[in-house]
Scaffold this motif. Structure first.
Motif, PDB file in Angstrom:
ATOM      1  N   ILE A   1       0.849  -1.199   0.000  1.00  0.00           N
ATOM      2  CA  ILE A   1       0.000   0.000   0.000  1.00  0.00           C
ATOM      3  C   ILE A   1       0.882   1.245   0.000  1.00  0.00           C
ATOM      4  CG2 ILE A   1      -1.755   1.335   1.246  1.00  0.00           C
ATOM      5  CD1 ILE A   1      -2.682  -1.256   2.553  1.00  0.00           C
ATOM      6  N   LEU A   2       0.565   2.192  -0.876  1.00  0.00           N
ATOM      7  CA  LEU A   2       1.208   3.505  -0.867  1.00  0.00           C
ATOM      8  C   LEU A   2       0.128   4.553  -0.648  1.00  0.00           C
ATOM      9  CD1 LEU A   2       3.655   5.364  -1.228  1.00  0.00           C
ATOM     10  CD2 LEU A   2       3.201   5.350  -3.698  1.00  0.00           C
ATOM     11  N   VAL A   3       0.242   5.280   0.442  1.00  0.00           N
ATOM     12  CA  VAL A   3      -0.674   6.382   0.717  1.00  0.00           C
ATOM     13  C   VAL A   3      -0.049   7.651   0.141  1.00  0.00           C
ATOM     14  CG1 VAL A   3      -1.904   7.704   2.474  1.00  0.00           C
ATOM     15  CG2 VAL A   3      -1.457   5.263   2.833  1.00  0.00           C
TER      16      VAL A   3
ATOM     17  N   GLY B   1       3.677   2.421   2.827  1.00  0.00           N
ATOM     18  CA  GLY B   1       4.482   3.636   2.775  1.00  0.00           C
ATOM     19  C   GLY B   1       3.606   4.858   2.598  1.00  0.00           C
ATOM     20  N   ILE B   2       4.154   6.013   2.934  1.00  0.00           N
ATOM     21  CA  ILE B   2       3.445   7.282   2.762  1.00  0.00           C
ATOM     22  C   ILE B   2       4.297   8.193   1.898  1.00  0.00           C
ATOM     23  CG2 ILE B   2       2.535   9.360   3.895  1.00  0.00           C
ATOM     24  CD1 ILE B   2       2.015   7.681   6.382  1.00  0.00           C
TER      25      ILE B   2
ATOM     26  N   GLU C   1       7.791  15.852  12.956  1.00  0.00           N
ATOM     27  CA  GLU C   1       6.543  15.248  13.412  1.00  0.00           C
ATOM     28  C   GLU C   1       6.143  14.072  12.524  1.00  0.00           C
ATOM     29  OE1 GLU C   1       4.559  19.333  15.311  1.00  0.00           O
ATOM     30  OE2 GLU C   1       4.114  18.742  13.245  1.00  0.00           O
ATOM     31  N   SER C   2       6.366  14.212  11.225  1.00  0.00           N
ATOM     32  CA  SER C   2       6.061  13.122  10.293  1.00  0.00           C
ATOM     33  C   SER C   2       6.905  11.888  10.599  1.00  0.00           C
ATOM     34  CB  SER C   2       6.310  13.573   8.849  1.00  0.00           C
ATOM     35  OG  SER C   2       5.427  14.607   8.472  1.00  0.00           O
ATOM     36  N   ALA C   3       8.167  12.112  10.914  1.00  0.00           N
ATOM     37  CA  ALA C   3       9.062  10.999  11.240  1.00  0.00           C
ATOM     38  C   ALA C   3       8.593  10.289  12.506  1.00  0.00           C
ATOM     39  CB  ALA C   3      10.487  11.511  11.407  1.00  0.00           C
TER      40      ALA C   3
ATOM     41  N   VAL D   1       8.324   3.105   4.789  1.00  0.00           N
ATOM     42  CA  VAL D   1       9.032   4.222   4.172  1.00  0.00           C
ATOM     43  C   VAL D   1       8.112   5.439   4.138  1.00  0.00           C
ATOM     44  CG1 VAL D   1       8.288   3.599   1.830  1.00  0.00           C
ATOM     45  CG2 VAL D   1      10.394   4.929   2.141  1.00  0.00           C
ATOM     46  N   ARG D   2       8.715   6.616   4.208  1.00  0.00           N
ATOM     47  CA  ARG D   2       7.960   7.869   4.024  1.00  0.00           C
ATOM     48  C   ARG D   2       8.856   8.857   3.290  1.00  0.00           C
ATOM     49  NH1 ARG D   2       3.903  10.356   8.395  1.00  0.00           N
ATOM     50  NH2 ARG D   2       2.759  11.767   7.009  1.00  0.00           N
TER      51      ARG D   2
END
Length: 240
Positions: A5-7, A34-35, A55-57, A67-68
């Motif tokens: 899934i990739l968001v 992943g995002i 914050e994302s991390a 992964v992002r």
């Protein structure tokens, strides 16, 4: 790294708010998720690019994703054109997700609907082998995700499916709360917004309960799809 899934979300925290429970539930199933954030959210009333990246991390660790990345598109001013489509196609071909989750098809924030359309177009074009892209000098193979789902964000949209996220609601909320600059009024001396009021978190809770109630669960997250949906058996459906 191939993802299940990739968001693809336009602002940091969109993924957490719109489908954080679904992300957490599929990570728990052993899926690679992943995002891809399209912008750094630099036009937000609160926080900075650096703060939101941090914050994302933190949120990514809470969700347990693989992964992002951030594409660095211009917040508020990106467009659905060849340049942006090709940048997104490269990432889709890099991660080769079976399923993509994108922003809401329409919403209060104009970036959301525009990002949904950009993602829809990029997913289709990514499957055309005559469109050439490369990564580190190596030509990428065409890839089209099997499914494209759109989250529901601020504006209510009747979903085509609802995912039971009851067992992962706490993880979703913990991930959201990592974005203190956006949701914690005690952080910094910047102006408050609706997001920093207690009413907003009550709204998130109520939306989750509303969708959950529709399928006989404590909490749910809704998604829309512009294609007809098929099942092999009527017993695949979860009925309340």
């Amino acid at each position: 790294m191939k993802l299940d899934i990739l968001v693809i979300a336009v602002h940091p925290d969109d993924a957490e708010l719109g489908c954080g429970g679904t992300i957490a539930s599929h990570v728990a199933m052993g899926k690679k998720v992943g995002i891809l954030d399209l912008t750094a959210g630099e036009l937000g009333t609160r926080g900075t690019v650096e703060i939101r990246a941090s914050e994302s991390a933190a949120s990514s660790k809470v969700l347990g994703i693989s992964v992002r990345e951030n594409l660095g598109f211009s917040d508020g001013f990106f467009v659905d054109d060849r340049e942006h489509q090709l940048a997104l196609i490269k990432k889709i071909r890099k991660f080769r997700p079976e399923l993509v989750i994108a922003n809401a098809i329409k919403d209060r924030h104009p970036d959301h609907g525009r990002a949904a359309e950009l993602t829809r177009n990029a997913c289709f074009l990514s499957g055309l082998r005559m469109i050439e892209t490369d990564e580190e000098g190596k030509r990428q193979e065409a890839w089209r995700p099997a499914q494209l789902w759109h989250m529901v964000q601020s504006v209510y949209i009747a979903p085509d499916i609802v995912v039971d996220v009851s067992d992962h609601w706490k993880t979703k909320m913990d991930a959201i709360r990592c974005f203190k600059s956006q949701f914690d009024a005690s952080e910094g001396d910047e102006p408050g917004t609706f997001l920093t009021t207690p009413l907003f978190m009550k709204f998130v809770e109520a939306r989750g309960q509303e969708y959950g109630h529709a399928i006989g669960a404590a909490y749910g997250e809704g998604f829309t799809n512009d294609k007809q949906l098929g099942v092999n058996s009527l017993f695949d459906l979860k009925l309340s």
